[in-house]
Design a protein around this motif. Structure first.
Motif, PDB file in Angstrom:
ATOM      1  N   GLY A  78      18.611  -8.455   7.540  1.00 44.21           N
ATOM      2  CA  GLY A  78      17.982  -9.534   6.772  1.00 44.21           C
ATOM      3  C   GLY A  78      18.996 -10.313   5.949  1.00 44.21           C
ATOM      4  N   LEU A  79      19.945  -9.598   5.342  1.00 45.65           N
ATOM      5  CA  LEU A  79      20.986 -10.251   4.548  1.00 45.65           C
ATOM      6  C   LEU A  79      21.861 -11.129   5.432  1.00 45.65           C
ATOM      7  CD1 LEU A  79      22.389 -10.597   1.816  1.00 45.65           C
ATOM      8  CD2 LEU A  79      23.735  -8.554   2.355  1.00 45.65           C
ATOM      9  N   LEU A  80      22.236 -10.629   6.593  1.00 44.08           N
ATOM     10  CA  LEU A  80      23.041 -11.418   7.523  1.00 44.08           C
ATOM     11  C   LEU A  80      22.298 -12.683   7.948  1.00 44.08           C
ATOM     12  CD1 LEU A  80      25.600 -11.683   9.266  1.00 44.08           C
ATOM     13  CD2 LEU A  80      24.412 -10.375  11.035  1.00 44.08           C
ATOM     14  N   ALA A  81      21.026 -12.529   8.300  1.00 47.06           N
ATOM     15  CA  ALA A  81      20.232 -13.693   8.698  1.00 47.06           C
ATOM     16  C   ALA A  81      20.108 -14.680   7.547  1.00 47.06           C
ATOM     17  CB  ALA A  81      18.849 -13.244   9.176  1.00 47.06           C
ATOM     18  N   LEU A  82      19.908 -14.172   6.349  1.00 46.55           N
ATOM     19  CA  LEU A  82      19.785 -15.038   5.182  1.00 46.55           C
ATOM     20  C   LEU A  82      21.082 -15.794   4.924  1.00 46.55           C
ATOM     21  CD1 LEU A  82      17.987 -15.942   2.810  1.00 46.55           C
ATOM     22  CD2 LEU A  82      18.929 -14.031   1.516  1.00 46.55           C
ATOM     23  N   LEU A  83      22.214 -15.105   5.044  1.00 48.58           N
ATOM     24  CA  LEU A  83      23.513 -15.752   4.830  1.00 48.58           C
ATOM     25  C   LEU A  83      23.774 -16.826   5.880  1.00 48.58           C
ATOM     26  CD1 LEU A  83      25.685 -12.668   3.837  1.00 48.58           C
ATOM     27  CD2 LEU A  83      24.920 -14.535   2.339  1.00 48.58           C
ATOM     28  N   LEU A  84      23.296 -16.615   7.093  1.00 49.22           N
ATOM     29  CA  LEU A  84      23.464 -17.616   8.147  1.00 49.22           C
ATOM     30  C   LEU A  84      22.532 -18.802   7.943  1.00 49.22           C
ATOM     31  CD1 LEU A  84      23.814 -15.315  11.283  1.00 49.22           C
ATOM     32  CD2 LEU A  84      25.622 -16.640  10.166  1.00 49.22           C
ATOM     33  N   ALA A  85      21.340 -18.554   7.427  1.00 49.29           N
ATOM     34  CA  ALA A  85      20.341 -19.613   7.288  1.00 49.29           C
ATOM     35  C   ALA A  85      20.621 -20.527   6.101  1.00 49.29           C
ATOM     36  CB  ALA A  85      18.954 -18.998   7.153  1.00 49.29           C
ATOM     37  N   ARG A  86      20.845 -19.929   4.937  1.00 49.61           N
ATOM     38  CA  ARG A  86      21.106 -20.680   3.703  1.00 49.61           C
ATOM     39  C   ARG A  86      20.139 -21.840   3.494  1.00 49.61           C
ATOM     40  NH1 ARG A  86      25.867 -19.379   0.623  1.00 49.61           N
ATOM     41  NH2 ARG A  86      26.982 -17.862   1.830  1.00 49.61           N
ATOM     42  N   GLY A  87      18.854 -21.545   3.543  1.00 49.93           N
ATOM     43  CA  GLY A  87      17.837 -22.573   3.343  1.00 49.93           C
ATOM     44  C   GLY A  87      17.621 -22.886   1.875  1.00 49.93           C
ATOM     45  N   SER A  88      16.549 -23.612   1.596  1.00 44.32           N
ATOM     46  CA  SER A  88      16.264 -24.064   0.227  1.00 44.32           C
ATOM     47  C   SER A  88      15.902 -22.911  -0.702  1.00 44.32           C
ATOM     48  CB  SER A  88      15.130 -25.088   0.245  1.00 44.32           C
ATOM     49  OG  SER A  88      13.951 -24.498   0.747  1.00 44.32           O
ATOM     50  N   ARG A  89      15.418 -21.819  -0.158  1.00 42.83           N
ATOM     51  CA  ARG A  89      15.046 -20.650  -0.973  1.00 42.83           C
ATOM     52  C   ARG A  89      16.119 -19.570  -0.927  1.00 42.83           C
ATOM     53  NH1 ARG A  89       9.625 -21.206   2.016  1.00 42.83           N
ATOM     54  NH2 ARG A  89       8.628 -22.794   0.781  1.00 42.83           N
ATOM     55  N   PHE A  90      17.329 -19.955  -0.613  1.00 42.38           N
ATOM     56  CA  PHE A  90      18.417 -19.005  -0.416  1.00 42.38           C
ATOM     57  C   PHE A  90      18.661 -18.126  -1.639  1.00 42.38           C
ATOM     58  CE2 PHE A  90      22.943 -17.993  -0.939  1.00 42.38           C
ATOM     59  CZ  PHE A  90      23.116 -17.149   0.149  1.00 42.38           C
ATOM     60  N   LEU A  91      18.847 -18.740  -2.801  1.00 40.09           N
ATOM     61  CA  LEU A  91      19.225 -17.957  -3.985  1.00 40.09           C
ATOM     62  C   LEU A  91      18.146 -16.964  -4.408  1.00 40.09           C
ATOM     63  CD1 LEU A  91      21.470 -17.364  -5.940  1.00 40.09           C
ATOM     64  CD2 LEU A  91      20.563 -19.149  -7.434  1.00 40.09           C
ATOM     65  N   PRO A  92      16.874 -17.372  -4.531  1.00 39.11           N
ATOM     66  CA  PRO A  92      15.868 -16.360  -4.896  1.00 39.11           C
ATOM     67  C   PRO A  92      15.747 -15.256  -3.839  1.00 39.11           C
ATOM     68  CG  PRO A  92      14.866 -18.560  -4.825  1.00 39.11           C
ATOM     69  CD  PRO A  92      16.301 -18.705  -4.463  1.00 39.11           C
ATOM     70  N   ALA A  93      15.809 -15.647  -2.559  1.00 35.14           N
ATOM     71  CA  ALA A  93      15.708 -14.651  -1.495  1.00 35.14           C
ATOM     72  C   ALA A  93      16.911 -13.710  -1.529  1.00 35.14           C
ATOM     73  CB  ALA A  93      15.607 -15.341  -0.130  1.00 35.14           C
ATOM     74  N   LEU A  94      18.089 -14.249  -1.796  1.00 34.28           N
ATOM     75  CA  LEU A  94      19.298 -13.425  -1.864  1.00 34.28           C
ATOM     76  C   LEU A  94      19.200 -12.415  -3.004  1.00 34.28           C
ATOM     77  CD1 LEU A  94      22.191 -12.805  -0.891  1.00 34.28           C
ATOM     78  CD2 LEU A  94      22.981 -14.526  -2.543  1.00 34.28           C
ATOM     79  N   ILE A  95      18.752 -12.875  -4.150  1.00 31.84           N
ATOM     80  CA  ILE A  95      18.631 -11.978  -5.312  1.00 31.84           C
ATOM     81  C   ILE A  95      17.632 -10.854  -5.012  1.00 31.84           C
ATOM     82  CG2 ILE A  95      17.815 -11.829  -7.710  1.00 31.84           C
ATOM     83  CD1 ILE A  95      19.032 -14.700  -8.053  1.00 31.84           C
ATOM     84  N   ILE A  96      16.481 -11.229  -4.473  1.00 28.95           N
ATOM     85  CA  ILE A  96      15.462 -10.221  -4.155  1.00 28.95           C
ATOM     86  C   ILE A  96      15.999  -9.238  -3.119  1.00 28.95           C
ATOM     87  CG2 ILE A  96      13.200  -9.855  -3.081  1.00 28.95           C
ATOM     88  CD1 ILE A  96      12.385 -12.589  -4.341  1.00 28.95           C
TER      89      ILE A  96
END
Length: 163
Positions: A78-96
């Protein structure tokens, strides 16, 4: 838009497609972890109804290392996918997601091994009184683990809602 070549149009849509794909992957991974957690929690009372406390505790004790490894794997993907996506909700999703990974890592590398060591010091949960120091220490760790797991499931639900 007019005047745009097919290559330019494709190039413009690729980031959006990657973001959508990564969002789906994040949601799938988190839903998988939540499902695994729910299944493990649902089966635990059944195991304790079917077997005596010592046998059931032994079975559950063998399941939890795999449960935590699965959680770390899902969180890592999930972290890898999130780092690749970097969408508008990136920071809150990353923190969670980082908090969820930290809780899962704490369970995998601190709580579960310490609980397993305590459990080995208790001859029997059936015959050892609840007031015994190791039983009390085990109960405290069990409570911390349960709260951490509930927080992970709740955080996963929030992440799914974000995507």
């Amino acid at each position: 838009k007019s005047g745009m070549t097919i290559s330019e149009a494709i190039a413009r849509t690729i980031p959006t497609m990657l973001l959508s794909g990564a969002s789906c992957l994040i949601s799938a991974v988190i839903a998988s972890q939540a499902t695994y957690a729910h299944s493990a929690r649902k089966q635990t009372p059944t195991i304790f109804r079917a077997y005596d406390r010592d046998t059931a505790g032994g079975i559950v004790g063998h399941l939890f290392p795999g449960y935590f490894r699965w959680g770390l794997l899902c969180g890592g993907v999930g972290l890898l996918a999130l780092l690749l996506a970097r969408g508008s909700r990136f920071l809150p999703a990353l923190i969670i997601l980082l908090v969820l990974l930290a809780l899962t890592a704490a369970g995998a590398f601190y709580i579960e091994p310490k609980a397993a060591a305590l459990k080995r010091q208790i001859p029997s949960f059936v015959t050892t009184p609840k007031e015994h120091p190791q039983r009390r220490a085990f109960s405290r760790l069990h409570a911390v683990s349960a709260v951490a797991n509930l927080a992970v499931v709740a955080g996963a639900a929030v992440l799914v809602a974000l995507f």
